[in-house]
Design a protein around this motif. Structure first.
Motif, mmCIF file in Angstrom:
data_model
loop_
_atom_site.group_PDB
_atom_site.id
_atom_site.type_symbol
_atom_site.label_atom_id
_atom_site.label_comp_id
_atom_site.label_asym_id
_atom_site.label_seq_id
_atom_site.Cartn_x
_atom_site.Cartn_y
_atom_site.Cartn_z
ATOM 1 N N ASP A 117 0.814 -1.223 0.000
ATOM 2 C CA ASP A 117 0.000 0.000 0.000
ATOM 3 C C ASP A 117 0.844 1.268 0.000
ATOM 4 O OD1 ASP A 117 -2.335 -1.510 0.022
ATOM 5 O OD2 ASP A 117 -2.407 -1.570 2.215
ATOM 6 N N GLY A 118 1.905 1.278 -0.801
ATOM 7 C CA GLY A 118 2.713 2.476 -0.937
ATOM 8 C C GLY A 118 3.635 2.778 0.225
ATOM 9 N N ALA A 119 3.790 1.830 1.153
ATOM 10 C CA ALA A 119 4.699 2.008 2.281
ATOM 11 C C ALA A 119 5.733 0.884 2.262
ATOM 12 C CB ALA A 119 3.945 2.003 3.603
ATOM 13 N N TYR A 120 6.934 1.193 2.762
ATOM 14 C CA TYR A 120 8.047 0.264 2.746
ATOM 15 C C TYR A 120 8.413 -0.115 4.168
ATOM 16 C CZ TYR A 120 7.995 2.010 -1.914
ATOM 17 O OH TYR A 120 7.577 2.350 -3.171
ATOM 18 N N TYR A 121 8.582 -1.407 4.403
ATOM 19 C CA TYR A 121 8.843 -1.921 5.739
ATOM 20 C C TYR A 121 10.164 -2.686 5.760
ATOM 21 C CZ TYR A 121 3.842 -0.991 6.342
ATOM 22 O OH TYR A 121 2.597 -0.388 6.397
ATOM 23 N N TYR A 122 10.967 -2.423 6.800
ATOM 24 C CA TYR A 122 12.247 -3.102 6.974
ATOM 25 C C TYR A 122 12.203 -3.875 8.291
ATOM 26 C CZ TYR A 122 13.813 0.332 3.507
ATOM 27 O OH TYR A 122 13.951 1.111 2.385
ATOM 28 N N GLY A 123 12.425 -5.198 8.228
ATOM 29 C CA GLY A 123 12.420 -6.010 9.434
ATOM 30 C C GLY A 123 13.723 -5.871 10.200
ATOM 31 N N ILE A 124 13.633 -5.612 11.512
ATOM 32 C CA ILE A 124 14.813 -5.444 12.357
ATOM 33 C C ILE A 124 14.678 -6.316 13.611
ATOM 34 C CG2 ILE A 124 15.210 -3.089 11.556
ATOM 35 C CD1 ILE A 124 13.983 -2.099 14.206
ATOM 36 N N SER A 129 15.858 -0.979 24.124
ATOM 37 C CA SER A 129 15.648 0.409 24.526
ATOM 38 C C SER A 129 15.821 1.318 23.310
ATOM 39 C CB SER A 129 16.646 0.799 25.621
ATOM 40 O OG SER A 129 17.981 0.679 25.146
ATOM 41 N N GLY A 130 15.628 2.628 23.523
ATOM 42 C CA GLY A 130 15.781 3.571 22.435
ATOM 43 C C GLY A 130 14.488 3.800 21.684
ATOM 44 N N PRO A 131 14.529 4.600 20.604
ATOM 45 C CA PRO A 131 13.307 4.955 19.870
ATOM 46 C C PRO A 131 12.617 3.769 19.190
ATOM 47 C CG PRO A 131 15.264 5.688 18.700
ATOM 48 C CD PRO A 131 15.722 5.250 20.048
ATOM 49 N N PHE A 132 13.348 2.659 18.935
ATOM 50 C CA PHE A 132 12.749 1.492 18.291
ATOM 51 C C PHE A 132 12.484 0.362 19.291
ATOM 52 C CE2 PHE A 132 15.548 2.773 14.442
ATOM 53 C CZ PHE A 132 14.712 3.854 14.183
ATOM 54 N N LEU A 138 10.485 -1.189 10.660
ATOM 55 C CA LEU A 138 10.540 0.237 10.411
ATOM 56 C C LEU A 138 9.732 0.531 9.151
ATOM 57 C CD1 LEU A 138 14.342 0.969 10.965
ATOM 58 C CD2 LEU A 138 12.488 1.035 12.647
ATOM 59 N N LYS A 139 8.925 1.577 9.198
ATOM 60 C CA LYS A 139 8.054 1.935 8.075
ATOM 61 C C LYS A 139 8.476 3.270 7.481
ATOM 62 C CE LYS A 139 3.224 3.144 7.037
ATOM 63 N NZ LYS A 139 1.856 3.290 7.604
ATOM 64 N N VAL A 140 8.518 3.326 6.150
ATOM 65 C CA VAL A 140 8.823 4.568 5.438
ATOM 66 C C VAL A 140 7.833 4.734 4.283
ATOM 67 C CG1 VAL A 140 10.552 5.890 4.177
ATOM 68 C CG2 VAL A 140 11.288 4.279 5.943
ATOM 69 N N ALA A 263 7.547 0.819 13.830
ATOM 70 C CA ALA A 263 7.915 2.205 14.127
ATOM 71 C C ALA A 263 7.924 2.983 12.813
ATOM 72 C CB ALA A 263 9.293 2.266 14.787
ATOM 73 N N ASP A 264 7.095 4.013 12.701
ATOM 74 C CA ASP A 264 7.014 4.819 11.489
ATOM 75 C C ASP A 264 8.107 5.886 11.531
ATOM 76 O OD1 ASP A 264 6.366 6.501 9.365
ATOM 77 O OD2 ASP A 264 4.214 6.179 9.607
ATOM 78 N N ILE A 265 9.085 5.776 10.637
ATOM 79 C CA ILE A 265 10.199 6.730 10.614
ATOM 80 C C ILE A 265 10.122 7.669 9.416
ATOM 81 C CG2 ILE A 265 11.703 5.163 11.896
ATOM 82 C CD1 ILE A 265 13.122 4.552 9.222
ATOM 83 N N THR A 266 8.941 7.781 8.829
ATOM 84 C CA THR A 266 8.766 8.632 7.654
ATOM 85 C C THR A 266 9.210 10.072 7.919
ATOM 86 O OG1 THR A 266 6.929 7.282 6.835
ATOM 87 C CG2 THR A 266 7.104 9.533 5.989
#
Length: 277
Positions: A117-124, A129-132, A138-140, A263-266
């Motif tokens: 649907d026009g969004a790109y996802y990266y599996g991590i 801890s931290g922002p993720f 991660l979604k862009v 986590a949406d990092i757009t």
């Protein structure tokens, strides 16, 4: 992870759609060349159109793809996976974490990659801890790299990655190069050149990604003895994409990851950076 590295990953999934489906305006094939040459070009385009029709029916394909972009030093980004267009454009594959400079986000050196649907996802790997923290994706949004116009151009084309073969009637020339072996299959090699002003929606997408100095899109297409596309290589200035169609009709449902795990990092990408701190 750095902003610039995400661009290569997004481009790997969308550039094939942009390049193949965007040639939407122009004049008849052959331009002002003689009738015999025009007839020959029309015959070749008819063969490519038939190949596109057969591929369209399949709904999906197992692909092996590499993309070369400005700023990568000529080193291609590799992507292997499934491209689906039967129920909307989607893709799932694997990429080297090193290619994306995401080595610190995964332990095994591989990033799972999805386009939905026009969004790109990266599996991590989930971070403690931290922002993720606790997130495994991660979604862009495409607009973060391509801009709104580029993202709209990507969606405007036909989702079938071989649909643009029908639009080669706008090419300034189409030629049969010869018969070659492609991954153990005998295939006829065709070449077509489409002028910059005939690229339609693809022009804005390629322009957003790079392609400096481009005056045309050069496409090399190989069609196997079953009438199916076997390989596609495209060059637009200093942007290049090579795709091998390993097989067609690969049944696979590709879905967006759960929102709770994403986590949406757009906005971080749009603002120039993303990372774990």
């Amino acid at each position: 992870m750095k902003t610039g590295t995400v661009t290569a990953g997004i481009a790997a999934a969308l550039i094939v759609t942009a390049g193949l489906s965007g040639c939407t305006s122009g004049a008849s094939v052959g331009g002002s060349v003689g009738k015999q040459a025009v007839d020959s070009a029309e015959t070749l385009v008819a063969a490519l159109t038939k190949a596109s029709d057969e591929a369209s029916k399949a709904g999906s394909a197992d692909i092996r793809m590499s993309v070369t972009m400005p700023g990568t030093g000529g080193v291609p980004t590799q992507l292997n996976g499934v491209y689906s267009w039967g129920n909307g454009l989607a893709m799932e594959g694997e990429m080297s974490a090193k290619d994306l400079q995401m080595e610190d986000l995964v332990a095994d050196g591989t990033i799972t990659y999805r386009l939905v649907d026009g969004a790109y996802y990266y599996g991590i790997d989930p971070a403690p801890s931290g922002p993720f923290a606790g997130k495994s994706w991660l979604k862009v949004e495409a607009s973060a790299v391509l801009g709104e116009k580029g993202a709209a151009g990507m969606k405007a084309g036909n989702n079938d990655p071989t649909a643009g073969l029908k639009s080669l009637k706008w090419a300034s020339n189409v030629a049969k190069v010869g018969t070659e072996d492609v991954n153990g299959r005998s295939a006829v090699h065709y070449r077509a050149t489409v002028p910059l002003d005939k690229l339609g929606d693809a022009k804005s997408v390629f322009g957003a990604i790079g392609g400096s100095g481009a005056t045309e899109l050069v496409s090399d297409i190989w069609v196997d003895d079953k009438g199916m596309p076997a390989r596609l290589n495209q060059t637009y200035g200093d942007v290049g994409v090579n795709v091998d169609f390993v097989s067609f009709g690969v049944a696979k449902q590709i879905a967006a990851p759960p929102a709770s795990e994403t986590a949406d990092i757009t906005e971080l990408i749009k603002n120039g950076g993303a990372g774990q701190g």
